[in-house]
Scaffold this motif. Sequence first.
Motif, PDB file in Angstrom:
ATOM      1  N   VAL A 205       0.938  -1.156   0.069  1.00  0.00           N
ATOM      2  CA  VAL A 205       0.131   0.058   0.032  1.00  0.00           C
ATOM      3  C   VAL A 205       0.819   1.124  -0.051  1.00  0.00           C
ATOM      4  O   VAL A 205       0.438   2.218   0.149  1.00  0.00           O
ATOM      5  CB  VAL A 205      -0.937   0.005   1.351  1.00  0.00           C
ATOM      6  N   GLY A 206       2.237   0.983  -0.180  1.00  0.00           N
ATOM      7  CA  GLY A 206       3.085   2.240  -0.392  1.00  0.00           C
ATOM      8  C   GLY A 206       3.787   2.728   0.845  1.00  0.00           C
ATOM      9  O   GLY A 206       4.375   3.879   0.764  1.00  0.00           O
ATOM     10  N   ALA A 207       3.831   2.051   1.954  1.00  0.00           N
ATOM     11  CA  ALA A 207       4.405   2.430   2.943  1.00  0.00           C
ATOM     12  C   ALA A 207       5.865   2.337   2.782  1.00  0.00           C
ATOM     13  O   ALA A 207       6.456   1.519   2.244  1.00  0.00           O
ATOM     14  CB  ALA A 207       4.045   1.654   4.459  1.00  0.00           C
ATOM     15  N   THR A 208       6.826   3.345   3.325  1.00  0.00           N
ATOM     16  CA  THR A 208       8.117   3.425   3.126  1.00  0.00           C
ATOM     17  C   THR A 208       8.755   2.594   4.160  1.00  0.00           C
ATOM     18  O   THR A 208       8.048   2.164   5.176  1.00  0.00           O
ATOM     19  CB  THR A 208       8.647   4.915   3.258  1.00  0.00           C
ATOM     20  N   ASN A 209      10.115   2.113   3.939  1.00  0.00           N
ATOM     21  CA  ASN A 209      10.877   1.299   4.741  1.00  0.00           C
ATOM     22  C   ASN A 209      11.021   1.887   6.318  1.00  0.00           C
ATOM     23  O   ASN A 209      10.910   1.103   7.217  1.00  0.00           O
ATOM     24  CB  ASN A 209      12.104   0.867   4.105  1.00  0.00           C
ATOM     25  N   GLY A 210      11.249   3.357   6.164  1.00  0.00           N
ATOM     26  CA  GLY A 210      11.096   3.807   7.380  1.00  0.00           C
ATOM     27  C   GLY A 210      10.124   3.757   8.284  1.00  0.00           C
ATOM     28  O   GLY A 210      10.316   3.702   9.635  1.00  0.00           O
ATOM     29  N   PHE A 211       8.751   3.888   7.813  1.00  0.00           N
ATOM     30  CA  PHE A 211       7.679   4.039   8.243  1.00  0.00           C
ATOM     31  C   PHE A 211       7.541   2.589   9.037  1.00  0.00           C
ATOM     32  O   PHE A 211       6.826   2.464   9.994  1.00  0.00           O
ATOM     33  CB  PHE A 211       6.572   4.235   7.267  1.00  0.00           C
ATOM     34  N   ILE A 212       7.610   1.402   8.067  1.00  0.00           N
ATOM     35  CA  ILE A 212       7.471   0.122   8.707  1.00  0.00           C
ATOM     36  C   ILE A 212       8.298  -0.166   9.751  1.00  0.00           C
ATOM     37  O   ILE A 212       8.157  -0.863  10.810  1.00  0.00           O
ATOM     38  CB  ILE A 212       7.656  -0.845   7.445  1.00  0.00           C
ATOM     39  N   THR A 213       9.910   0.236   9.665  1.00  0.00           N
ATOM     40  CA  THR A 213      10.674  -0.080  10.487  1.00  0.00           C
ATOM     41  C   THR A 213      10.572   0.558  11.987  1.00  0.00           C
ATOM     42  O   THR A 213      10.832  -0.124  12.982  1.00  0.00           O
ATOM     43  CB  THR A 213      12.085   0.128   9.955  1.00  0.00           C
ATOM     44  N   ARG A 214      10.005   1.968  12.102  1.00  0.00           N
ATOM     45  CA  ARG A 214      10.046   2.655  13.138  1.00  0.00           C
ATOM     46  C   ARG A 214       9.610   1.994  14.351  1.00  0.00           C
ATOM     47  O   ARG A 214      10.000   1.941  15.560  1.00  0.00           O
ATOM     48  CB  ARG A 214       9.365   3.850  12.832  1.00  0.00           C
ATOM     49  N   PRO A 215       8.383   1.289  14.335  1.00  0.00           N
ATOM     50  CA  PRO A 215       7.578   0.749  15.429  1.00  0.00           C
ATOM     51  C   PRO A 215       8.235  -0.382  15.997  1.00  0.00           C
ATOM     52  O   PRO A 215       8.501  -0.480  17.193  1.00  0.00           O
ATOM     53  CB  PRO A 215       6.166   0.429  15.010  1.00  0.00           C
ATOM     54  N   PHE A 216       9.079  -1.176  14.900  1.00  0.00           N
ATOM     55  CA  PHE A 216       9.872  -2.431  15.461  1.00  0.00           C
ATOM     56  C   PHE A 216      11.088  -2.002  16.324  1.00  0.00           C
ATOM     57  O   PHE A 216      11.489  -2.433  17.225  1.00  0.00           O
ATOM     58  CB  PHE A 216       9.919  -3.066  14.150  1.00  0.00           C
ATOM     59  N   LEU A 217      11.697  -0.767  15.620  1.00  0.00           N
ATOM     60  CA  LEU A 217      13.135  -0.368  16.535  1.00  0.00           C
ATOM     61  C   LEU A 217      12.668   0.095  17.892  1.00  0.00           C
ATOM     62  O   LEU A 217      13.241   0.144  18.664  1.00  0.00           O
ATOM     63  CB  LEU A 217      13.690   0.933  15.238  1.00  0.00           C
ATOM     64  N   GLY A 218      11.528   1.160  17.680  1.00  0.00           N
ATOM     65  CA  GLY A 218      11.105   1.498  18.902  1.00  0.00           C
ATOM     66  C   GLY A 218      10.869   0.428  20.203  1.00  0.00           C
ATOM     67  O   GLY A 218      11.368   0.678  21.288  1.00  0.00           O
ATOM     68  N   ARG A 219      10.205  -0.784  19.630  1.00  0.00           N
ATOM     69  CA  ARG A 219       9.967  -1.847  20.509  1.00  0.00           C
ATOM     70  C   ARG A 219      11.204  -2.558  20.952  1.00  0.00           C
ATOM     71  O   ARG A 219      11.300  -2.882  22.080  1.00  0.00           O
ATOM     72  CB  ARG A 219       9.012  -2.870  19.915  1.00  0.00           C
ATOM     73  N   GLY A 220      12.155  -2.742  20.075  1.00  0.00           N
ATOM     74  CA  GLY A 220      13.556  -3.379  20.205  1.00  0.00           C
ATOM     75  C   GLY A 220      14.157  -2.407  21.207  1.00  0.00           C
ATOM     76  O   GLY A 220      14.845  -3.037  22.217  1.00  0.00           O
ATOM     77  N   MET A 221      14.391  -1.164  21.060  1.00  0.00           N
ATOM     78  CA  MET A 221      15.052  -0.271  21.873  1.00  0.00           C
ATOM     79  C   MET A 221      14.385  -0.411  23.398  1.00  0.00           C
ATOM     80  O   MET A 221      15.140  -0.277  24.349  1.00  0.00           O
ATOM     81  CB  MET A 221      15.153   1.168  21.507  1.00  0.00           C
TER      82      MET A 221
END
Length: 293
Positions: A205-221
């Motif tokens: 649906v056109g989501a950028t890699n940064g938009f997809i990655t951000r919540p995962f990185l937040g949870r990982g941190m």
Amino acid sequence: MARTKKKVGAYPSGMILFSLTLALFLIGFCGLLAIQSKRVVTYIRENYEMRAFLDKDLSDAKLTKLSKAIAEKPYVLKTNSSAQMTFVPKDVAAKEFIAETKEDFTKFLGENPLRDSYRIKLNEEYFEEAKLQQAKKDLEEIDGIFEVVYQENLVDNINRNITKIYAVMSAFALILLLIIVVLMNNTIRLALHSQRMLIRSMQLVGATNGFITRPFLGRGMWQGLLAGGIAVVLLLAGLQLAIHNLPELAMFQDTEKLIFLMIGIVALGILIGFLSTFQAVNRYLGLTLDELY
């Protein structure tokens, strides 16, 4: 029956948190041992003594002058500007010898053949055989000193053993860190496996890699921060328990280094959580539809 809606970045994290906490605790434990051993080594070095035996029948004025000459030497340990050296009269030395050997040599010799002496503590940086030899030679050149003795080769043996201990601990910590990174990477990959289709749908649906990655990185941190905090609490609790059972350990504490270690553990947890999550998410971002299945 309503289906549970999946949220991006949400995945089972219990095993990840447990693994990371255990890993950070072990690394922190190695760091704690390193700090404690450093303090113990410093204590041993600063309590290592040279024995300067004096000429016989020195006057009080000569003893005072001799004491000042020794105290001014740069290798003599000073605490609060006070030289760490102790005058030992020959009578006291005789009593100590008799107490240790259980033999009174004065009875069959008829006199005390021992000499007055100074017990001299040295600065830690002089805890090397070559520097000790230099200090011994320098002291023996002072007028009024008959002989200077110390346990030769003991220093080199201690230094070699200390180097071996530090090398083994450093190697263990490095190997442990590598194992942690690999383990965490694989654990997070397995956890993210359940979200691979959601990641693919967001890409379609056109989501950028940064938009997809951000919540995962937040949870990982966040997981890294939480794991680091738990590891710090466990380490401090273990340290206090050890001090409670062995009060002598309290004198070897280095509060400043301990604070830096605890901050480092939390920072390492955040870093590992970030890097492991980033690598795992990027792997799924690069997969084709066939590879996802």
